[in-house]
Design a protein around this motif. Structure first.
Motif, PDB file in Angstrom:
ATOM      1  N   CYS A 120    -151.316   6.983  -0.982  1.00 39.50           N
ATOM      2  CA  CYS A 120    -151.424   8.386  -1.355  1.00 39.50           C
ATOM      3  C   CYS A 120    -151.581   8.560  -2.868  1.00 39.50           C
ATOM      4  CB  CYS A 120    -150.205   9.171  -0.862  1.00 39.50           C
ATOM      5  SG  CYS A 120    -148.669   8.757  -1.690  1.00 39.50           S
ATOM      6  N   GLY A 121    -151.407   7.476  -3.618  1.00 36.93           N
ATOM      7  CA  GLY A 121    -151.656   7.534  -5.051  1.00 36.93           C
ATOM      8  C   GLY A 121    -150.518   8.115  -5.858  1.00 36.93           C
ATOM      9  N   ARG A 122    -149.365   8.315  -5.217  1.00 37.62           N
ATOM     10  CA  ARG A 122    -148.222   8.875  -5.932  1.00 37.62           C
ATOM     11  C   ARG A 122    -147.541   7.815  -6.780  1.00 37.62           C
ATOM     12  NH1 ARG A 122    -146.301  13.988  -3.299  1.00 37.62           N
ATOM     13  NH2 ARG A 122    -145.033  14.774  -4.963  1.00 37.62           N
ATOM     14  N   TYR A 123    -147.057   8.242  -7.956  1.00 34.89           N
ATOM     15  CA  TYR A 123    -146.284   7.334  -8.796  1.00 34.89           C
ATOM     16  C   TYR A 123    -144.831   7.370  -8.357  1.00 34.89           C
ATOM     17  CZ  TYR A 123    -150.219   6.781 -11.930  1.00 34.89           C
ATOM     18  OH  TYR A 123    -151.436   6.471 -12.457  1.00 34.89           O
ATOM     19  N   THR A 124    -144.189   6.198  -8.402  1.00 36.04           N
ATOM     20  CA  THR A 124    -142.809   6.121  -7.953  1.00 36.04           C
ATOM     21  C   THR A 124    -142.096   5.007  -8.687  1.00 36.04           C
ATOM     22  OG1 THR A 124    -141.399   5.707  -6.037  1.00 36.04           O
ATOM     23  CG2 THR A 124    -143.507   4.591  -6.074  1.00 36.04           C
ATOM     24  N   LEU A 125    -140.770   5.078  -8.667  1.00 41.63           N
ATOM     25  CA  LEU A 125    -139.972   3.995  -9.224  1.00 41.63           C
ATOM     26  C   LEU A 125    -139.569   3.006  -8.138  1.00 41.63           C
ATOM     27  CD1 LEU A 125    -137.705   5.926 -11.739  1.00 41.63           C
ATOM     28  CD2 LEU A 125    -139.614   4.440 -12.266  1.00 41.63           C
ATOM     29  N   GLN A 126    -139.888   3.335  -6.906  1.00 41.30           N
ATOM     30  CA  GLN A 126    -139.604   2.412  -5.816  1.00 41.30           C
ATOM     31  C   GLN A 126    -140.444   1.161  -5.996  1.00 41.30           C
ATOM     32  OE1 GLN A 126    -137.370   2.782  -3.329  1.00 41.30           O
ATOM     33  NE2 GLN A 126    -136.670   4.697  -4.241  1.00 41.30           N
ATOM     34  N   ARG A 127    -139.840   0.019  -5.704  1.00 47.44           N
ATOM     35  CA  ARG A 127    -140.548  -1.227  -5.956  1.00 47.44           C
ATOM     36  C   ARG A 127    -141.290  -1.744  -4.727  1.00 47.44           C
ATOM     37  NH1 ARG A 127    -136.746  -5.150  -9.641  1.00 47.44           N
ATOM     38  NH2 ARG A 127    -136.533  -3.766 -11.410  1.00 47.44           N
ATOM     39  N   ASP A 128    -140.843  -1.360  -3.587  1.00 46.01           N
ATOM     40  CA  ASP A 128    -141.425  -2.001  -2.400  1.00 46.01           C
ATOM     41  C   ASP A 128    -142.333  -1.078  -1.604  1.00 46.01           C
ATOM     42  OD1 ASP A 128    -138.205  -1.966  -0.677  1.00 46.01           O
ATOM     43  OD2 ASP A 128    -139.330  -0.457  -1.759  1.00 46.01           O
ATOM     44  N   ARG A 129    -141.973   0.189  -1.531  1.00 39.96           N
ATOM     45  CA  ARG A 129    -142.844   1.065  -0.764  1.00 39.96           C
ATOM     46  C   ARG A 129    -142.733   2.505  -1.226  1.00 39.96           C
ATOM     47  NH1 ARG A 129    -139.622   1.342   5.007  1.00 39.96           N
ATOM     48  NH2 ARG A 129    -137.621   1.882   4.111  1.00 39.96           N
ATOM     49  N   CYS A 130    -143.719   3.263  -0.839  1.00 36.51           N
ATOM     50  CA  CYS A 130    -143.804   4.647  -1.269  1.00 36.51           C
ATOM     51  C   CYS A 130    -142.747   5.490  -0.562  1.00 36.51           C
ATOM     52  CB  CYS A 130    -145.199   5.166  -0.951  1.00 36.51           C
ATOM     53  SG  CYS A 130    -145.418   6.914  -1.275  1.00 36.51           S
ATOM     54  N   PRO A 131    -141.989   6.296  -1.320  1.00 42.39           N
ATOM     55  CA  PRO A 131    -140.972   7.150  -0.711  1.00 42.39           C
ATOM     56  C   PRO A 131    -141.581   8.328   0.037  1.00 42.39           C
ATOM     57  CG  PRO A 131    -141.096   7.583  -3.055  1.00 42.39           C
ATOM     58  CD  PRO A 131    -142.035   6.441  -2.773  1.00 42.39           C
ATOM     59  N   VAL A 132    -142.834   8.579  -0.182  1.00 43.20           N
ATOM     60  CA  VAL A 132    -143.486   9.731   0.445  1.00 43.20           C
ATOM     61  C   VAL A 132    -144.120   9.346   1.775  1.00 43.20           C
ATOM     62  CG1 VAL A 132    -145.246  11.513   0.184  1.00 43.20           C
ATOM     63  CG2 VAL A 132    -143.915  10.752  -1.801  1.00 43.20           C
ATOM     64  N   CYS A 133    -144.986   8.320   1.732  1.00 40.27           N
ATOM     65  CA  CYS A 133    -145.724   7.960   2.942  1.00 40.27           C
ATOM     66  C   CYS A 133    -145.342   6.584   3.457  1.00 40.27           C
ATOM     67  CB  CYS A 133    -147.227   8.032   2.681  1.00 40.27           C
ATOM     68  SG  CYS A 133    -147.838   6.722   1.612  1.00 40.27           S
ATOM     69  N   GLY A 134    -144.509   5.853   2.686  1.00 41.50           N
ATOM     70  CA  GLY A 134    -144.074   4.540   3.152  1.00 41.50           C
ATOM     71  C   GLY A 134    -145.113   3.450   2.952  1.00 41.50           C
ATOM     72  N   GLY A 135    -146.176   3.786   2.258  1.00 44.99           N
ATOM     73  CA  GLY A 135    -147.233   2.798   2.022  1.00 44.99           C
ATOM     74  C   GLY A 135    -146.849   1.804   0.942  1.00 44.99           C
ATOM     75  N   PRO A 136    -147.609   0.752   0.819  1.00 42.55           N
ATOM     76  CA  PRO A 136    -147.336  -0.261  -0.207  1.00 42.55           C
ATOM     77  C   PRO A 136    -147.622   0.284  -1.597  1.00 42.55           C
ATOM     78  CG  PRO A 136    -149.424  -0.735   0.893  1.00 42.55           C
ATOM     79  CD  PRO A 136    -148.781   0.421   1.628  1.00 42.55           C
ATOM     80  N   VAL A 137    -146.834  -0.189  -2.575  1.00 40.11           N
ATOM     81  CA  VAL A 137    -147.042   0.255  -3.942  1.00 40.11           C
ATOM     82  C   VAL A 137    -147.481  -0.919  -4.801  1.00 40.11           C
ATOM     83  CG1 VAL A 137    -145.377   2.126  -3.756  1.00 40.11           C
ATOM     84  CG2 VAL A 137    -144.611  -0.129  -4.500  1.00 40.11           C
ATOM     85  N   ALA A 138    -148.149  -0.591  -5.895  1.00 43.54           N
ATOM     86  CA  ALA A 138    -148.632  -1.623  -6.801  1.00 43.54           C
ATOM     87  C   ALA A 138    -148.437  -1.160  -8.229  1.00 43.54           C
ATOM     88  CB  ALA A 138    -150.111  -1.909  -6.542  1.00 43.54           C
ATOM     89  N   VAL A 139    -148.431  -2.108  -9.166  1.00 44.25           N
ATOM     90  CA  VAL A 139    -148.318  -1.759 -10.576  1.00 44.25           C
ATOM     91  C   VAL A 139    -149.599  -1.047 -11.011  1.00 44.25           C
ATOM     92  CG1 VAL A 139    -148.033  -2.650 -12.898  1.00 44.25           C
ATOM     93  CG2 VAL A 139    -146.849  -3.744 -10.984  1.00 44.25           C
ATOM     94  N   PRO A 140    -149.455   0.185 -11.506  1.00 45.63           N
ATOM     95  CA  PRO A 140    -150.643   0.975 -11.820  1.00 45.63           C
ATOM     96  C   PRO A 140    -151.380   0.498 -13.052  1.00 45.63           C
ATOM     97  CG  PRO A 140    -148.679   2.159 -12.472  1.00 45.63           C
ATOM     98  CD  PRO A 140    -148.222   0.916 -11.754  1.00 45.63           C
ATOM     99  N   HIS A 141    -150.666  -0.184 -13.954  1.00 41.62           N
ATOM    100  CA  HIS A 141    -151.317  -0.622 -15.184  1.00 41.62           C
ATOM    101  C   HIS A 141    -151.137  -2.123 -15.368  1.00 41.62           C
ATOM    102  CE1 HIS A 141    -151.677   3.591 -16.124  1.00 41.62           C
ATOM    103  NE2 HIS A 141    -150.370   3.729 -16.018  1.00 41.62           N
ATOM    104  N   PRO A 142    -151.891  -2.924 -14.671  1.00 47.37           N
ATOM    105  CA  PRO A 142    -151.784  -4.365 -14.845  1.00 47.37           C
ATOM    106  C   PRO A 142    -152.235  -4.747 -16.239  1.00 47.37           C
ATOM    107  CG  PRO A 142    -153.693  -3.829 -13.505  1.00 47.37           C
ATOM    108  CD  PRO A 142    -152.917  -2.554 -13.701  1.00 47.37           C
ATOM    109  N   PRO A 143    -151.563  -5.730 -16.865  1.00 50.43           N
ATOM    110  CA  PRO A 143    -151.904  -6.139 -18.218  1.00 50.43           C
ATOM    111  C   PRO A 143    -153.383  -6.500 -18.338  1.00 50.43           C
ATOM    112  CG  PRO A 143    -149.881  -7.197 -17.508  1.00 50.43           C
ATOM    113  CD  PRO A 143    -150.460  -6.505 -16.294  1.00 50.43           C
ATOM    114  N   ARG A 144    -153.900  -7.144 -17.330  1.00 51.23           N
ATOM    115  CA  ARG A 144    -155.309  -7.532 -17.357  1.00 51.23           C
ATOM    116  C   ARG A 144    -155.726  -7.953 -15.960  1.00 51.23           C
ATOM    117  NH1 ARG A 144    -154.570 -13.283 -20.595  1.00 51.23           N
ATOM    118  NH2 ARG A 144    -152.910 -14.077 -19.276  1.00 51.23           N
TER     119      ARG A 144
END
Ligand SMILES: [Zn+2]
Length: 63
Positions: free
Chosen positions: A11-35
């Motif tokens: 869903c593209g939401r930002y969160t502090l959850q590390r494992d899954r989205c608190p809104v839709c339960g989807g997987p989360v990823a680091v939005p700003h990878p160093p490279r």
């Protein structure tokens, strides 16, 4: 501090959850990878696998 931020890949939401989205339960990823590189992505992948496997203790300061 941006390293703590994760972005839901569903869903593209930002969160502090590390494992899954608190809104839709989807997987989360680091939005700003160093490279972007195959090696870095592989490292992140391995880290996530370890975390999911419970090999890395989670330090959650915020419930
Ligand atoms: Zn989501």
């Amino acid at each position: 501090m941006q390293w703590l931020m994760r972005k839901c890949t569903v869903c593209g939401r930002y969160t502090l959850q590390r494992d899954r989205c608190p809104v839709c339960g989807g997987p989360v990823a680091v939005p700003h990878p160093p490279r972007f590189s195959p090696e870095d992505k592989y490292v992140v992948y391995r880290y996530r696998m370890k975390m999911l496997a419970g090999l890395i203790p989670r330090s959650e300061s915020q419930a």
